[in-house]
Design a protein around this motif. Structure first.
Motif, PDB file in Angstrom:
ATOM      1  N   ALA A 101      48.773  46.560  40.148  1.00 35.97           N
ATOM      2  CA  ALA A 101      50.030  47.085  39.595  1.00 35.97           C
ATOM      3  C   ALA A 101      51.219  46.947  40.539  1.00 35.97           C
ATOM      4  O   ALA A 101      52.369  46.969  40.088  1.00 35.97           O
ATOM      5  CB  ALA A 101      49.840  48.544  39.195  1.00 35.97           C
ATOM      6  N   ASP A 102      50.995  46.786  41.840  1.00 39.34           N
ATOM      7  CA  ASP A 102      52.099  46.657  42.793  1.00 39.34           C
ATOM      8  C   ASP A 102      52.662  45.238  42.866  1.00 39.34           C
ATOM      9  O   ASP A 102      53.717  45.028  43.461  1.00 39.34           O
ATOM     10  CB  ASP A 102      51.666  47.100  44.190  1.00 39.34           C
ATOM     11  N   LEU A 103      51.964  44.285  42.282  1.00 45.55           N
ATOM     12  CA  LEU A 103      52.476  42.913  42.296  1.00 45.55           C
ATOM     13  C   LEU A 103      53.673  42.782  41.357  1.00 45.55           C
ATOM     14  O   LEU A 103      53.760  43.477  40.349  1.00 45.55           O
ATOM     15  CB  LEU A 103      51.385  41.925  41.864  1.00 45.55           C
TER      16      LEU A 103
ATOM     17  N   LEU B 284      38.711  36.076  40.476  1.00 44.13           N
ATOM     18  CA  LEU B 284      40.166  36.254  40.511  1.00 44.13           C
ATOM     19  C   LEU B 284      40.554  37.452  41.367  1.00 44.13           C
ATOM     20  O   LEU B 284      41.487  37.382  42.161  1.00 44.13           O
ATOM     21  CB  LEU B 284      40.708  36.462  39.090  1.00 44.13           C
ATOM     22  N   GLN B 285      39.830  38.536  41.199  1.00 47.45           N
ATOM     23  CA  GLN B 285      40.129  39.740  41.979  1.00 47.45           C
ATOM     24  C   GLN B 285      39.951  39.488  43.473  1.00 47.45           C
ATOM     25  O   GLN B 285      40.792  39.884  44.280  1.00 47.45           O
ATOM     26  CB  GLN B 285      39.251  40.903  41.526  1.00 47.45           C
ATOM     27  N   GLU B 286      38.881  38.820  43.836  1.00 48.20           N
ATOM     28  CA  GLU B 286      38.647  38.512  45.248  1.00 48.20           C
ATOM     29  C   GLU B 286      39.742  37.612  45.807  1.00 48.20           C
ATOM     30  O   GLU B 286      40.196  37.807  46.939  1.00 48.20           O
ATOM     31  CB  GLU B 286      37.273  37.848  45.427  1.00 48.20           C
ATOM     32  N   MET B 287      40.172  36.621  45.041  1.00 46.78           N
ATOM     33  CA  MET B 287      41.235  35.713  45.496  1.00 46.78           C
ATOM     34  C   MET B 287      42.557  36.445  45.695  1.00 46.78           C
ATOM     35  O   MET B 287      43.240  36.243  46.699  1.00 46.78           O
ATOM     36  CB  MET B 287      41.449  34.591  44.485  1.00 46.78           C
ATOM     37  N   ILE B 288      42.906  37.264  44.734  1.00 44.92           N
ATOM     38  CA  ILE B 288      44.161  37.995  44.842  1.00 44.92           C
ATOM     39  C   ILE B 288      44.113  38.962  46.017  1.00 44.92           C
ATOM     40  O   ILE B 288      45.061  39.051  46.802  1.00 44.92           O
ATOM     41  CB  ILE B 288      44.481  38.724  43.515  1.00 44.92           C
ATOM     42  N   GLN B 289      42.997  39.662  46.177  1.00 41.89           N
ATOM     43  CA  GLN B 289      42.861  40.587  47.299  1.00 41.89           C
ATOM     44  C   GLN B 289      42.933  39.842  48.632  1.00 41.89           C
ATOM     45  O   GLN B 289      43.577  40.306  49.580  1.00 41.89           O
ATOM     46  CB  GLN B 289      41.547  41.363  47.187  1.00 41.89           C
ATOM     47  N   PHE B 290      42.297  38.683  48.701  1.00 39.00           N
ATOM     48  CA  PHE B 290      42.366  37.862  49.909  1.00 39.00           C
ATOM     49  C   PHE B 290      43.812  37.502  50.228  1.00 39.00           C
ATOM     50  O   PHE B 290      44.261  37.640  51.370  1.00 39.00           O
ATOM     51  CB  PHE B 290      41.536  36.580  49.735  1.00 39.00           C
ATOM     52  N   ASN B 291      44.557  37.039  49.230  1.00 38.48           N
ATOM     53  CA  ASN B 291      45.947  36.666  49.468  1.00 38.48           C
ATOM     54  C   ASN B 291      46.787  37.866  49.884  1.00 38.48           C
ATOM     55  O   ASN B 291      47.638  37.754  50.763  1.00 38.48           O
ATOM     56  CB  ASN B 291      46.553  35.982  48.246  1.00 38.48           C
ATOM     57  N   LEU B 292      46.559  39.008  49.266  1.00 40.77           N
ATOM     58  CA  LEU B 292      47.300  40.216  49.656  1.00 40.77           C
ATOM     59  C   LEU B 292      47.058  40.564  51.125  1.00 40.77           C
ATOM     60  O   LEU B 292      47.984  40.881  51.865  1.00 40.77           O
ATOM     61  CB  LEU B 292      46.913  41.392  48.760  1.00 40.77           C
TER      62      LEU B 292
END
Length: 122
Positions: free
Chosen positions: A32-34, A103-111
């Protein structure tokens, strides 16, 4: 998500539009913060003005772009999920399931990897 309405409205195939809308909504709800935005004619999400992930469509697939570092980090999992990839994106065929865990792992990695990043791209 209102910011993506015009993009989604331009998609001719209702099943592909529904899939894209679901993926974009899932990202927005899960992270939600993106900040959702359209740039380079594609839906994307940013954090502190740095790129996190983008999506685009093609006739046969939904493309997901987590930057090269994301592809490099998750190449084996992308292949295991049954997707193909280039240096910058991977492709989810319209007939395949979306691997939301990946997808969740990728986004978390990028964050995490871009937490101190002061530029849009790595």
């Amino acid at each position: 998500m209102e910011v993506f309405a015009e993009y989604l409205g331009s998609m001719n195939d209702p099943q592909q539009r529904e899939r894209m809308e679901h993926v974009l909504s899932w990202v927005g709800e899960t992270f939600a913060d993106l900040v959702p935005k359209i740039a380079w004619n594609q839906p994307m999400f940013t954090d502190h003005d740095t790129f996190i992930i983008a999506f685009s469509t093609a006739k046969q697939h939904l493309s997901v772009a987590p930057e090269k570092a994301g592809i490099d980090r998750f190449a084996q999992q992308i292949v295991q999920a049954g997707y193909t990839h280039t240096n910058q994106l991977f492709r989810i065929p319209w007939k395949s399931e979306v691997n939301y865990e990946l997808l969740q792992e990728m986004i978390q990695f990028n964050l995490e990897d871009k937490a101190g990043c002061s530029t849009f791209w790595r």
